[in-house]
Design an enzyme around this catalytic site. Sequence first.
Site, PDB file in Angstrom:
ATOM      1  N   GLU A 113      29.101  37.187  68.647  1.00 46.39           N
ATOM      2  CA  GLU A 113      29.735  38.277  67.874  1.00 46.39           C
ATOM      3  C   GLU A 113      28.734  39.586  68.126  1.00 46.39           C
ATOM      4  O   GLU A 113      27.646  39.491  68.342  1.00 46.39           O
ATOM      5  CB  GLU A 113      29.662  38.068  66.198  1.00 46.39           C
ATOM      6  CG  GLU A 113      30.681  36.884  65.786  1.00 46.39           C
ATOM      7  CD  GLU A 113      30.247  36.843  64.231  1.00 46.39           C
ATOM      8  OE1 GLU A 113      30.626  37.434  63.392  1.00 46.39           O
ATOM      9  OE2 GLU A 113      29.988  35.319  64.244  1.00 46.39           O
ATOM     10  N   LYS A 115      26.597  42.755  67.433  1.00 50.95           N
ATOM     11  CA  LYS A 115      25.631  43.048  66.371  1.00 50.95           C
ATOM     12  C   LYS A 115      25.794  44.466  66.026  1.00 50.95           C
ATOM     13  O   LYS A 115      25.512  45.324  66.863  1.00 50.95           O
ATOM     14  CB  LYS A 115      24.091  42.645  66.969  1.00 50.95           C
ATOM     15  CG  LYS A 115      23.159  42.978  65.792  1.00 50.95           C
ATOM     16  CD  LYS A 115      21.630  42.591  66.544  1.00 50.95           C
ATOM     17  CE  LYS A 115      20.721  42.594  65.272  1.00 50.95           C
ATOM     18  NZ  LYS A 115      20.587  43.938  64.831  1.00 50.95           N
ATOM     19  N   ASP A 117      25.021  47.938  64.482  1.00 49.32           N
ATOM     20  CA  ASP A 117      23.844  48.703  64.280  1.00 49.32           C
ATOM     21  C   ASP A 117      24.171  49.442  62.911  1.00 49.32           C
ATOM     22  O   ASP A 117      24.277  50.535  62.899  1.00 49.32           O
ATOM     23  CB  ASP A 117      23.461  49.808  65.316  1.00 49.32           C
ATOM     24  CG  ASP A 117      21.887  50.181  65.186  1.00 49.32           C
ATOM     25  OD1 ASP A 117      21.221  49.687  64.141  1.00 49.32           O
ATOM     26  OD2 ASP A 117      21.631  51.188  66.016  1.00 49.32           O
ATOM     27  N   TYR A 225      29.947  38.632  58.461  1.00 54.12           N
ATOM     28  CA  TYR A 225      29.890  38.001  59.415  1.00 54.12           C
ATOM     29  C   TYR A 225      28.952  36.734  58.805  1.00 54.12           C
ATOM     30  O   TYR A 225      28.604  35.725  59.639  1.00 54.12           O
ATOM     31  CB  TYR A 225      29.073  38.359  60.532  1.00 54.12           C
ATOM     32  CG  TYR A 225      27.928  39.243  60.228  1.00 54.12           C
ATOM     33  CD1 TYR A 225      26.704  38.774  59.739  1.00 54.12           C
ATOM     34  CD2 TYR A 225      27.952  40.825  60.367  1.00 54.12           C
ATOM     35  CE1 TYR A 225      25.657  39.464  59.200  1.00 54.12           C
ATOM     36  CE2 TYR A 225      26.881  41.314  59.883  1.00 54.12           C
ATOM     37  CZ  TYR A 225      25.715  40.687  59.305  1.00 54.12           C
ATOM     38  OH  TYR A 225      24.483  41.604  59.002  1.00 54.12           O
ATOM     39  N   LYS A 313      19.547  41.683  71.969  1.00 53.25           N
ATOM     40  CA  LYS A 313      19.521  43.119  71.864  1.00 53.25           C
ATOM     41  C   LYS A 313      19.801  43.867  72.915  1.00 53.25           C
ATOM     42  O   LYS A 313      18.986  43.517  73.940  1.00 53.25           O
ATOM     43  CB  LYS A 313      18.314  43.792  70.853  1.00 53.25           C
ATOM     44  CG  LYS A 313      18.592  43.214  69.477  1.00 53.25           C
ATOM     45  CD  LYS A 313      17.287  44.034  68.646  1.00 53.25           C
ATOM     46  CE  LYS A 313      18.034  45.243  68.107  1.00 53.25           C
ATOM     47  NZ  LYS A 313      17.498  45.957  67.019  1.00 53.25           N
ATOM     48  N   CYS A 411       6.730  85.817  73.068  1.00 53.34           N
ATOM     49  CA  CYS A 411       8.279  85.337  73.346  1.00 53.34           C
ATOM     50  C   CYS A 411       8.520  85.524  74.675  1.00 53.34           C
ATOM     51  O   CYS A 411       8.252  86.884  75.439  1.00 53.34           O
ATOM     52  CB  CYS A 411       9.306  86.242  72.522  1.00 53.34           C
ATOM     53  SG  CYS A 411      10.864  86.128  72.993  1.00 53.34           S
ATOM     54  N   CYS A 414      11.199  88.945  74.990  1.00 54.58           N
ATOM     55  CA  CYS A 414      10.866  90.136  74.588  1.00 54.58           C
ATOM     56  C   CYS A 414       9.430  90.545  74.543  1.00 54.58           C
ATOM     57  O   CYS A 414       8.866  91.402  74.477  1.00 54.58           O
ATOM     58  CB  CYS A 414      11.385  90.578  73.313  1.00 54.58           C
ATOM     59  SG  CYS A 414      10.809  89.923  72.011  1.00 54.58           S
ATOM     60  N   CYS A 429      10.792  83.770  67.425  1.00 48.99           N
ATOM     61  CA  CYS A 429      10.555  85.135  67.911  1.00 48.99           C
ATOM     62  C   CYS A 429      10.909  86.128  66.759  1.00 48.99           C
ATOM     63  O   CYS A 429      11.944  86.006  66.473  1.00 48.99           O
ATOM     64  CB  CYS A 429      11.090  85.513  69.218  1.00 48.99           C
ATOM     65  SG  CYS A 429      11.500  87.437  69.359  1.00 48.99           S
ATOM     66  N   CYS A 434      15.443  91.224  69.895  1.00 52.03           N
ATOM     67  CA  CYS A 434      14.912  90.397  71.248  1.00 52.03           C
ATOM     68  C   CYS A 434      16.144  90.398  71.997  1.00 52.03           C
ATOM     69  O   CYS A 434      17.093  89.847  71.810  1.00 52.03           O
ATOM     70  CB  CYS A 434      14.528  89.055  70.632  1.00 52.03           C
ATOM     71  SG  CYS A 434      14.447  88.040  71.990  1.00 52.03           S
TER      72      CYS A 434
HETATM   73 ZN   LIG Z   1      11.932  87.618  71.704  1.00 52.79          ZN
END
Ligand SMILES: [Zn+2]
Length: 726
Positions: A113, A115, A117, A225, A313, A411, A414, A429, A434
């Site tokens: 059968e 399995k 999860d 099951y 598995k 960043c 920028c 940032c 920006c």
């Molecule tokens: Zn930025």
Amino acid sequence: MSTDFAARILQLRTLIRHHDYLYYQEAKPEISDQEYDALYAELYRLEEAHPELITADSPTRRVSGAPLSAFVTRKHSLPMLSLDNTYNAADLQRFHEYVSRGLGSQNVCYSIEPKVDGVSISVRYENGVFACALTRGNGKEGDDVSENVKTIPSLPLVLLGEHPPAVFEARGEVFMSSQGFASLNARRLAAGEDEFANPRNATAGTLKQLDPRVVAQRPLDIVFYAQGEIDGLEITSQAELLQKFKDYGLKTQKWLRFANDFSGILAAVDELKNCKSQFPYDIDGAVIKVDDFAQREILGMTAKAPSWAKAFKYEPERCETLLKDITVQVGRTGVLTPVAELEPVLLAGSTISRATLHNADEISRKDIRIGDTVRIEKAGEVIPAVVEVVPGKRPAGSQPFDFVAHLDQRCPSCGSEIVRDPQFVAWRCPNLQCPAQNVRRLEYFAARNALDLQSLGGVVAAALVERGLVSEPLDLFALTLEQLGTLNLGSDDQPRLFGHKNAAKLLAALERTRTLPLANWLQAMGIPEVGAATAFHLGRTHRNLAELAKSPKLLALCEIMSGQDSGLPADRLEELAALLLPLELIKSTSRKNGPPAYVTTSIGPKTAQAVLDFFAADAGQYWLRRLAALGIDPAGGTAAGEASPASGATGNLAGQTFVLTGTLQSMDRETAAARIRALGGNVASAVSRNTTYLVAGENTGARKTEKAQELGIKVINEAEFLALLM
Ligand SMILES: [Zn+2]
């Protein structure tokens, strides 16, 4: 007179159970959802009028009212063992040899059968009536999650058939379908909540909820099951047990194979491996059991697990590749996300050259370094991720990766100094101007489920920001044909112009946005916590932005949700409910004792407050002022289900019912559903005779399309679907 009611109540319960069985077990509904709802409503009304006739097993009692304070731990009547796991065929062969030796000259038959999860559960029926449900816990005792399990719609509260045994314990797995999981996550995302990592986590988290009303809104399902204690019934084999489950209306898996020898086992395990991606839920292996219960007795068990069963598995699909570099993406809200730049490699059918590294903490935790050979994994439809570093393949002299130093604390777009966001495990940032964020916001504004500006792609957005023509989305409305037509998408050395034809198209598309519904505009504005689904519901319940900005409806929603259990006067409660119920922003659910409770249907109080906060703050006020100056006043629906009168396409899909399956490339399911509803169509979760179209995205299971074809329902692909939305 009261006996008439009693008889009708019994009749309705039997009818509803029968239709539940046809719908959930057989997937062959005989009545429409509306007819079913009518039966349910009639039963509910009769029970409310005659509370003395209410029984715990009535279909109306699936969801109990009050949250629990904690789960009670209870003993399993028989231990609930887990199975031995293996990942390799040699172990499987040893298992078969052990069984063959143990049974001597007897013939053996194995059942194989899938399995699932999910989370193991033991459900007990006494005289055919649901009595309780326990988690596995430590195998000897588990948590009593009866109230939560009762909300699973495919689980019968009363076993079908005459003369049920005195005790019948069915053991199985609670799980979430891939589709249910995807829409749950989309809803959470739209509501500003964390997404679940996978269906199993979502299922486990849901079962641990103390409030059954929350659980009832989660798409849980269950299959059986194995058996626990049984009294009053003789069962001699796995095949017989599975048949018994079916007879009782307990759901089992359709896929089942039998084998008499090792090669038969291997063939079944391989067959399942090849078709498991077609299952509508996650399968992580195959379970091989000796079919005959008398033979199981002979084989016995070890201290931990039965000797007559084995779980095989399947490994998730993984492979190794070189991590060439780590780049950093700046998101719409300034969040910095590290991305692995990989030596391209083929995995699970697609070429992978980038994978997410999630965040800086994740990189340190796994000690991932540039130059490492890493293992990447692709599970289902999830974005590929770096799982771990392959030990022993690290080049000499490599340095630990330091996220902040890598960026020089700036960043990448920028150059602003980056800041640690205390709320999330992220660096950010902080510069609202920006360029990278501006580009992302522009793309978001132009996206299909927002204002659908098709000629404004990523390259154009970047060029507009880079050339200083646009810094925020509404700047688009000031652009001239000349400016756009001569926009250089290439470099100064190798110019590539956007062109007047494209420019005219974009300007026309911008003009069209003036008549788009409120929901699309709300999505485009990028309000925190507002995704496609929330935008749709805000749009349908408000006339325009002016009403939404100080929405009495959202204020009422916050007040009723926080006040109903903490002393809000009854007349105020009634007043608020009278406002919100017709809008379908809340619905009432029954409680065991006392007045009904209200739950939100689509917009939670946290989201409602976030929307109010947004419009009260500078950012929201700025949008309102600028839209007013541009003469843009998007219209929403004025009542439940009523789409915007301003939308030219309103009602195109009226009376049509869609079922969505597989993955759509252009939008998530939630968005697709919102767009169908906005055009007057319905969305159903399962194919039935009432379905007009089955929309089959990528990775659609064969079963769904076959069923649709059997019923003569038109199956359409994404392109055909998009054409219907035009
Ligand atoms: Zn930025």
